[in-house]
Design an enzyme around this catalytic site. Structure first.
Site, short mmCIF file in Angstrom:
data_model
loop_
_atom_site.label_atom_id
_atom_site.label_comp_id
_atom_site.label_asym_id
_atom_site.label_seq_id
_atom_site.Cartn_x
_atom_site.Cartn_y
_atom_site.Cartn_z
N ASP A 134 -9.96 5.46 -23.34
CA ASP A 134 -10.99 4.47 -23.06
C ASP A 134 -10.44 3.21 -22.41
OD1 ASP A 134 -12.76 6.25 -24.31
OD2 ASP A 134 -12.36 5.38 -26.27
N HIS A 160 -16.06 8.95 -19.62
CA HIS A 160 -15.61 8.03 -18.58
C HIS A 160 -16.80 7.31 -17.98
CE1 HIS A 160 -11.64 10.47 -17.89
NE2 HIS A 160 -11.80 10.07 -19.13
P1 GDP Z 1 -12.25 5.73 -19.88
O1 GDP Z 1 -12.49 6.75 -20.93
O2 GDP Z 1 -10.80 5.39 -19.75
O3 GDP Z 1 -12.88 6.05 -18.57
O4 GDP Z 1 -12.95 4.40 -20.42
P2 GDP Z 1 -14.45 4.29 -21.04
O5 GDP Z 1 -15.41 4.42 -19.93
O6 GDP Z 1 -14.59 5.19 -22.20
O7 GDP Z 1 -14.40 2.85 -21.65
C1 GDP Z 1 -14.21 1.71 -20.86
C2 GDP Z 1 -15.46 0.79 -21.01
O8 GDP Z 1 -15.15 -0.47 -20.48
C3 GDP Z 1 -16.65 1.29 -20.22
O9 GDP Z 1 -17.82 0.91 -20.91
C4 GDP Z 1 -16.53 0.54 -18.89
O10 GDP Z 1 -17.80 0.36 -18.24
C5 GDP Z 1 -16.01 -0.77 -19.38
N1 GDP Z 1 -15.13 -1.50 -18.46
C6 GDP Z 1 -14.24 -1.00 -17.55
N2 GDP Z 1 -13.55 -2.02 -17.01
C7 GDP Z 1 -14.01 -3.16 -17.56
C8 GDP Z 1 -13.66 -4.53 -17.44
O11 GDP Z 1 -12.76 -4.93 -16.72
N3 GDP Z 1 -14.35 -5.42 -18.23
C9 GDP Z 1 -15.34 -5.03 -19.07
N4 GDP Z 1 -15.96 -5.97 -19.78
N5 GDP Z 1 -15.70 -3.75 -19.21
C10 GDP Z 1 -15.03 -2.83 -18.48
P1 IMO Z 2 -11.26 9.29 -22.76
O1 IMO Z 2 -10.94 10.24 -21.63
C1 IMO Z 2 -10.58 8.04 -26.89
C2 IMO Z 2 -9.35 11.16 -29.72
C3 IMO Z 2 -10.40 11.43 -30.78
C4 IMO Z 2 -9.52 11.84 -31.93
C5 IMO Z 2 -8.42 12.64 -31.23
C6 IMO Z 2 -8.64 14.16 -31.23
O2 IMO Z 2 -12.66 8.84 -22.81
O3 IMO Z 2 -10.25 8.18 -22.79
P2 IMO Z 2 -10.34 15.76 -29.98
O4 IMO Z 2 -11.83 15.82 -30.03
O5 IMO Z 2 -9.80 15.57 -28.60
O6 IMO Z 2 -9.68 16.90 -30.71
O7 IMO Z 2 -9.97 14.45 -30.83
O8 IMO Z 2 -8.38 12.19 -29.89
N1 IMO Z 2 -9.83 11.24 -28.32
C7 IMO Z 2 -10.16 10.17 -27.58
N2 IMO Z 2 -10.21 8.87 -27.88
N3 IMO Z 2 -10.90 8.44 -25.65
C8 IMO Z 2 -10.83 9.75 -25.33
O9 IMO Z 2 -11.03 10.21 -24.07
C9 IMO Z 2 -10.48 10.69 -26.32
N4 IMO Z 2 -10.34 12.03 -26.33
C10 IMO Z 2 -9.94 12.36 -27.57
O10 IMO Z 2 -11.14 10.26 -31.06
O11 IMO Z 2 -8.92 10.72 -32.52
MG MG Z 3 -13.65 7.05 -22.65
#
Ligand code: GDP
Ligand code: IMO
Ligand code: MG
Length: 432
Positions: A20, A48
């Site tokens: 994340d 994502h």
């Molecule tokens: P990923 O799994 O690595 O793609 O990340 P996620 O999408 O799960 O989580 C990142 C969150 O932060 C999302 O809700 C994005 O829209 C948000 N986000 C990304 N970059 C920024 C930033 O620079 N500032 C803020 N406030 N939010 C951001």
């Molecule tokens: P993105 O791509 C955050 C974590 C789960 C759990 C562990 C194992 O959005 O960054 P699983 O279901 O994969 O067997 O869970 O890994 N986990 C993540 N945490 N972002 C993710 O993906 C994750 N994918 C798996 O929360 O702790």
């Molecule tokens: Mg994510």
């Protein structure tokens, strides 16, 4: 720096923390300048997010490049595909007016997450009680386990061929029944309704299925540029993360394994790093702040899971962990994300070493028990109070924010090339 300078080689985007970090945003931005974008690991455990104007998208299986019509999105061999989730994602994007049947390709060798995998994931976690991993319950671990054990695996090539699927399920499901009954006391499943449900799913996806290894090699040979989108992140890597609190793929290190692309083809590795730390699920987290600071980060950063909605655990940036992740992934540049979330702290702590029973160390112990015994040693930097969301150049950042970025760069030993100050595409600053 002009963004196109970061797009002149095949580039891998990978998370350097516990997920994340904002990988989806970076892939969406870069993919404007790439010909193909490839998911190579994980499955619908990933979430994502991409924000374009007031439109928000959450991708789980489909690459975050799908909004770019010139870019072919690929699900390569290493991804584990839940066809119900994938079709749901395709349908919901199509309902929003995004058409992409011609630029989504799925590997015939990718493994399929079947309903008994998600069931096993849930039942195993329930049985573990307070020792559970805290998985996303998407069947990821059981599917990869079946892939490794081989006897019970279903691949996309099986899913799209009814006769192959019938023979796989007629063999696998009775075996699963014996295992599930012994382990969980659960009632037996009948393979026939699963077969009836999954044949049409396979037929729906069949036109998208191909040999993606050949596709990628041909694309590279004809000077097309490829972007690799890592899911999950390095500290969740099966071999290099905080085992056993990890996911079941090599999410930091497996790009070549997951795609069939050789290592020397990848010219650039962008490590995506949150300006602080977060973690979902169980496992050690040395810089976690179970206090007002952690709560402030969670609220300002809207730190609730994209896939499960769970509140994410939040804490200070851990540079011991990030430096380790940068080294095992070979990061050539860093993208510092969510810097805006840190506005309004008077002081910001950054972990620079761990105190252990054997003395202070710069080393990250990628073992959950060892890591749970370390104490973070913090360096404190001055914070800033200006909101950053409207800042359009790195020079316009408050000097404390610039110093924070400089500190990260120096301690990780990798140049910071992008800084993100909001979820939108235009809230991205280029450095260098
Ligand atoms: P990923 O799994 O690595 O793609 O990340 P996620 O999408 O799960 O989580 C990142 C969150 O932060 C999302 O809700 C994005 O829209 C948000 N986000 C990304 N970059 C920024 C930033 O620079 N500032 C803020 N406030 N939010 C951001
Ligand atoms: P993105 O791509 C955050 C974590 C789960 C759990 C562990 C194992 O959005 O960054 P699983 O279901 O994969 O067997 O869970 O890994 N986990 C993540 N945490 N972002 C993710 O993906 C994750 N994918 C798996 O929360 O702790
Ligand atoms: Mg994510």
């Amino acid at each position: 720096m002009d963004i196109t300078k970061l797009c002149d080689q095949h580039t891998s985007v990978v998370g350097l923390q516990w997920g994340d970090e904002g990988k989806g945003k970076i892939v969406d931005i870069l993919s404007e300048h790439f010909d193909l974008a490839v998911r190579w690991n994980g499955g619908s455990n990933a979430g994502h997010s991409v924000q374009v104007g007031d439109q928000k998208y959450a991708f789980h299986l489909i690459p975050s490049a799908i909004l770019r019509p010139q870019c072919i999105s690929v699900l390569a061999n290493g991804v584990v595909i839940d066809p119900v989730q994938l079709i749901c994602e395709i349908d919901s994007l199509q309902q929003r007016g995004i058409t992409f049947e011609n630029n989504l390709k799925i590997s015939s060798q990718a493994h399929v997450v079947m309903p008994y995998h998600s069931l096993q994931d849930r039942l195993a976690e329930e049985k573990l009680g307070d020792k559970k991993i805290g998985t996303t319950a998407r069947g990821i671990g059981p599917c990869y386990a079946d892939k490794a054990s081989r006897h019970f695996a279903v691949r996309m090539a099986d899913l799209i061929d009814p006769e192959r699927l019938r023979s796989r399920l007629a063999h696998i499901v009775p075996e699963k029944n014996s295992i599930f009954q012994a382990l969980f006391g659960s009632a037996p499943m009948d393979w026939r309704p699963i077969f009836e449900e999954y044949v049409p799913l396979g037929q729906r996806l069949k036109p998208l299925v191909c040999n993606t290894t050949t596709l990628l090699h041909q694309a590279m040979a004809s000077a097309k540029r490829v972007l690799f989108e890592g899911a999950n992140a390095t500290l969740l890597d099966l071999d290099h993360g905080t085992f056993p609190f990890v996911t079941s793929s090599n999410c930091g290190t497996g790009v070549c394994v997951g795609t069939g692309v050789p290592p020397q083809a990848i010219g650039r590795v962008l490590g995506v790093v949150k300006a602080y730390s977060s973690r979902v699920g169980g496992g050690p987290f040395p810089t976690e702040q179970v206090n007002i600071n952690g709560e402030k980060i969670r609220q300002r950063g809207r730190e609730f899971g994209t896939t499960t909605g769970r509140p994410r655990r939040c804490g200070w940036l851990d540079l011991v962990a990030v430096r380790y992740a940068a080294s095992v992934t070979g990061a050539t540049g860093l993208c510092i994300m969510l810097l805006d979330v840190l506005s309004s702290f008077d002081e910001i702590n950054v972990c620079v070493q761990y105190a252990t029973p054997d003395g202070n160390t710069d080393e990250f112990p990628a073992d959950a028990i060892e890591l749970s015994h370390v104490q973070p040693i913090y360096h404190t930097l001055p914070g800033w109070h200006d909101e950053l969301n409207l800042v359009h150049s790195a020079d316009a950042l408050p000097k404390e924010a610039r110093a924070y970025i400089g500190f990260i760069e120096e301690h990780v030993g990798v140049p910071v090339q992008m800084v993100s100050v909001g979820p939108g595409r235009d809230q991205t600053l280029m450095l260098g």
